[in-house]
Design an enzyme around this catalytic site. Sequence first.
Site, PDB file in Angstrom:
ATOM      1  N   GLU A 114       0.859  -1.185   0.000  1.00  0.00           N
ATOM      2  CA  GLU A 114       0.000   0.000   0.000  1.00  0.00           C
ATOM      3  C   GLU A 114       0.898   1.239   0.000  1.00  0.00           C
ATOM      4  O   GLU A 114       1.781   1.385   0.846  1.00  0.00           O
ATOM      5  CB  GLU A 114      -0.912  -0.024   1.240  1.00  0.00           C
ATOM      6  CG  GLU A 114      -1.866   1.143   1.259  1.00  0.00           C
ATOM      7  CD  GLU A 114      -3.188   0.834   1.963  1.00  0.00           C
ATOM      8  OE1 GLU A 114      -3.420  -0.331   2.359  1.00  0.00           O
ATOM      9  OE2 GLU A 114      -3.993   1.768   2.106  1.00  0.00           O
ATOM     10  N   ARG A 115       0.680   2.096  -0.981  1.00  0.00           N
ATOM     11  CA  ARG A 115       1.470   3.324  -1.135  1.00  0.00           C
ATOM     12  C   ARG A 115       2.950   3.025  -1.345  1.00  0.00           C
ATOM     13  O   ARG A 115       3.817   3.794  -0.922  1.00  0.00           O
ATOM     14  CB  ARG A 115       1.303   4.263   0.062  1.00  0.00           C
ATOM     15  CG  ARG A 115      -0.131   4.503   0.481  1.00  0.00           C
ATOM     16  CD  ARG A 115      -0.962   5.062  -0.636  1.00  0.00           C
ATOM     17  NE  ARG A 115      -2.366   5.239  -0.246  1.00  0.00           N
ATOM     18  CZ  ARG A 115      -3.309   5.597  -1.105  1.00  0.00           C
ATOM     19  NH1 ARG A 115      -3.035   5.774  -2.380  1.00  0.00           N
ATOM     20  NH2 ARG A 115      -4.548   5.749  -0.698  1.00  0.00           N
ATOM     21  N   GLU A 241     -10.839   3.937   8.847  1.00  0.00           N
ATOM     22  CA  GLU A 241     -10.963   3.552   7.444  1.00  0.00           C
ATOM     23  C   GLU A 241     -11.450   2.107   7.281  1.00  0.00           C
ATOM     24  O   GLU A 241     -10.882   1.329   6.529  1.00  0.00           O
ATOM     25  CB  GLU A 241      -9.627   3.765   6.714  1.00  0.00           C
ATOM     26  CG  GLU A 241      -9.190   5.223   6.724  1.00  0.00           C
ATOM     27  CD  GLU A 241      -7.948   5.518   5.891  1.00  0.00           C
ATOM     28  OE1 GLU A 241      -7.089   4.634   5.760  1.00  0.00           O
ATOM     29  OE2 GLU A 241      -7.846   6.658   5.378  1.00  0.00           O
ATOM     30  N   ARG A 287     -12.246  17.250  10.091  1.00  0.00           N
ATOM     31  CA  ARG A 287     -11.446  16.012  10.185  1.00  0.00           C
ATOM     32  C   ARG A 287     -10.203  16.179  11.051  1.00  0.00           C
ATOM     33  O   ARG A 287      -9.829  15.261  11.781  1.00  0.00           O
ATOM     34  CB  ARG A 287     -11.054  15.527   8.786  1.00  0.00           C
ATOM     35  CG  ARG A 287     -10.093  14.348   8.829  1.00  0.00           C
ATOM     36  CD  ARG A 287      -9.963  13.660   7.504  1.00  0.00           C
ATOM     37  NE  ARG A 287      -8.754  12.836   7.469  1.00  0.00           N
ATOM     38  CZ  ARG A 287      -8.300  12.227   6.381  1.00  0.00           C
ATOM     39  NH1 ARG A 287      -8.933  12.342   5.234  1.00  0.00           N
ATOM     40  NH2 ARG A 287      -7.203  11.500   6.427  1.00  0.00           N
ATOM     41  N   LYS A 311       0.452  10.400  13.347  1.00  0.00           N
ATOM     42  CA  LYS A 311       1.126  11.046  12.225  1.00  0.00           C
ATOM     43  C   LYS A 311       1.562  12.456  12.638  1.00  0.00           C
ATOM     44  O   LYS A 311       0.932  13.072  13.501  1.00  0.00           O
ATOM     45  CB  LYS A 311       0.182  11.119  11.024  1.00  0.00           C
ATOM     46  CG  LYS A 311      -0.208   9.729  10.516  1.00  0.00           C
ATOM     47  CD  LYS A 311      -1.066   9.781   9.256  1.00  0.00           C
ATOM     48  CE  LYS A 311      -1.460   8.342   8.865  1.00  0.00           C
ATOM     49  NZ  LYS A 311      -2.192   8.269   7.594  1.00  0.00           N
ATOM     50  N   ASP A 316      -3.019  14.091   6.954  1.00  0.00           N
ATOM     51  CA  ASP A 316      -2.502  12.857   6.373  1.00  0.00           C
ATOM     52  C   ASP A 316      -1.270  13.068   5.504  1.00  0.00           C
ATOM     53  O   ASP A 316      -1.358  12.950   4.284  1.00  0.00           O
ATOM     54  CB  ASP A 316      -3.614  12.182   5.546  1.00  0.00           C
ATOM     55  CG  ASP A 316      -3.254  10.755   5.175  1.00  0.00           C
ATOM     56  OD1 ASP A 316      -2.279  10.228   5.739  1.00  0.00           O
ATOM     57  OD2 ASP A 316      -3.947  10.168   4.326  1.00  0.00           O
ATOM     58  N   GLU A 344       3.740   9.242  -0.561  1.00  0.00           N
ATOM     59  CA  GLU A 344       2.350   9.137  -1.028  1.00  0.00           C
ATOM     60  C   GLU A 344       1.838  10.461  -1.593  1.00  0.00           C
ATOM     61  O   GLU A 344       1.189  10.483  -2.631  1.00  0.00           O
ATOM     62  CB  GLU A 344       1.460   8.677   0.135  1.00  0.00           C
ATOM     63  CG  GLU A 344      -0.018   8.676  -0.218  1.00  0.00           C
ATOM     64  CD  GLU A 344      -0.919   8.190   0.917  1.00  0.00           C
ATOM     65  OE1 GLU A 344      -0.401   7.799   1.985  1.00  0.00           O
ATOM     66  OE2 GLU A 344      -2.145   8.212   0.722  1.00  0.00           O
ATOM     67  N   TRP A 501     -12.657  13.006   1.823  1.00  0.00           N
ATOM     68  CA  TRP A 501     -11.746  12.565   0.760  1.00  0.00           C
ATOM     69  C   TRP A 501     -11.755  13.541  -0.417  1.00  0.00           C
ATOM     70  O   TRP A 501     -11.046  13.342  -1.394  1.00  0.00           O
ATOM     71  CB  TRP A 501     -12.153  11.173   0.237  1.00  0.00           C
ATOM     72  CG  TRP A 501     -11.918  10.063   1.210  1.00  0.00           C
ATOM     73  CD1 TRP A 501     -11.420  10.178   2.468  1.00  0.00           C
ATOM     74  CD2 TRP A 501     -12.164   8.671   0.995  1.00  0.00           C
ATOM     75  NE1 TRP A 501     -11.353   8.949   3.070  1.00  0.00           N
ATOM     76  CE2 TRP A 501     -11.804   7.993   2.178  1.00  0.00           C
ATOM     77  CE3 TRP A 501     -12.650   7.921  -0.083  1.00  0.00           C
ATOM     78  CZ2 TRP A 501     -11.916   6.609   2.325  1.00  0.00           C
ATOM     79  CZ3 TRP A 501     -12.766   6.546   0.062  1.00  0.00           C
ATOM     80  CH2 TRP A 501     -12.403   5.898   1.255  1.00  0.00           C
TER      81      TRP A 501
END
Length: 630
Positions: A114-115, A241, A287, A311, A316, A344, A501
């Site tokens: 992933e990524r 998620e 968010r 993070k 993100d 990413e 998103w």
Amino acid sequence: MLAIASCVSMMAEDGSRLWLRYDKLQKAQVNGPECIAAEELRNYYPGDKATLVLDPSISNEEGYIINGSTIKAKTERGLMYGAYALLRGEQGASEPFFKIRVLNHWDNLDGSIERGYAGRSIFWDLDGNNPKAIDPALIKEYARANASIGINGTVLNNVNASPKMLSAPYIKKVKEIAAILRPYGIKVYLSVNFASPMALGKLKTADPLNSKVKAWWKAKAKEIYKEIPDFGGFLVKANSEGQPGPGDYKRTHAQGANMLAEAVKPFGGIIMWRSFVYGANHKGEDRVKQAVSEFKEDDGKFMDNVILQSKNGPLDFQPREPYAPIFDNMRKTPQMVELQITQEYLGHSRHLVYLAPMWREFFGLVSPKRLVGVAGVANIGLDKNWCGHHFAQANWYAFGRLAWNPYLKSEEIAEEWIRGTFDSGQLTVDSYDYPSNNSTVESNHNYHLSTIHSKLLSMMLRSREACVDYMMPLGLHHIFAFDHHYGPEPDGFIASYPLEWCPVYYHKADKEGVGFNRSHTGTDATSQYNEPYCSLYDDINTCPERYLLWFHHVPWTYRLKSGNTLWEEIQARYDRGVKEVEDFYAIWQEAKPNIDEQRWKEVDERMQHQLENAKEWRKVCTDYFRTFAE
Ligand code: GCW
């Protein structure tokens, strides 16, 4: 000049040796215990003699003292770190700032990542329904590279974790990998799926307060530790998620984390519990506020072997974010920061973007003293050069070096990396000839970069700011194309997607202006910050311009420090970003005679992409914002 050029380009270089391009000299006689340090110095130390001493009076398990060609340390691990430091040309005493310095691999068991932008997983693939055999030589190279920069742990699978990870055939593979990493001081950890007791154990629930669930995890921990006695512990993405978690049973994060913490505690294991949550439970809430809203109540309720992993920014892994206010809010909970090495949102492995300045920016706002560890989402895959882009190796390198010492300058780290990667890496014996009174100096370089290497350095140091400029200057964020996050899509809106998103949710451009009002007149996200940042960010007059549109909805005609209106400044920044990439491209052309052919070409191709893509960002974004601004 010509002679040098042809000599350089004749050496085949595919980047597989990373920054460890020392010639095998096998010259030095090494006295002391037989260990990795002895092996490395025997192979690569350019002096005639080196001495290794185990010294119990040194307090740090991983630290070392280098004096001339003598290394002292409490453990063989310390000697090993000392040996790599000596090969880099360091003298004096050093010990790691963070105890936990781990990579997070978002590797899936089917071999995809992933990524990931550097090929398939170095750990996993399928052989029919079974895990494919590992490549021990490759894993050893990986271990050595990590050890050379001080990384001491690795999470082997994606945080979006398959329950299969904990099945017997996979635990057996983890054991094999752990055996190769162990001599290099690297512990293995696994990401776990919170619903594993249901998927693997056939239980009807994964409720953390259910006794059968607790027993299942305890038995699983026991099974793992029987095979891997120094197993590090679990990393968990829960209720985020679509992943299962304690929230599915109306339990708190603390209840979920503690249940796992109890299972690994008898064996010395830890739980790294992620705070990356948003969505379902927070209808309508900004968010970037959601992590604090969801976790604040849990502060002080976690067991002492749980670490909250967050993070660096509240959204993100954007090219620039303010720090995540969760670091201000969890006062009683040990915390670690998750940085993303894989790019990413920074042009994947196509763009040359050196990330140390971004991470240093974070440590400048959140003192490293408030953290117990760092995790880096790895950019490593099966590509010959490990990272897809030769310069992306610098980000792996910088992550390790900053995990060891977050106070190192981006510039020093880049210099070291350039020397190892594009020079021979080898110091002459003279380079080791330090005055004897500098034994407390942590890192002391007495080499000089050539003119062309200085230009590479300048390009690296400017690259992150350039990326911010050509992608999303002045605090704009998340205006990426859907799903893959490469390239711009500022008009992005899909009604069936969660609003969080969609780019339009983040820039809020209208006829008045652009930006997200997160001040007290807006979503009040600024109130989640400690002073002085709370007031600083809240007031449009004191908010640093680099975060302006992150925290404020600003009129197009607003005057910035430059004297430009906001709209003029946005255009100027996009221009500046593109110009920087043009300049990087020119530097790379100039460097051609000094770089071996394969690596030069591979970087050149990527830089052409980067330049095209930077221009696309500028065009798409300015065309779009113009429809509001003019
Ligand atoms: O934003 C997202 C990424 C996902 C990732 C997630 C996370 C592993 O786009 O690919 O999933 O962050 O950090 O959990």
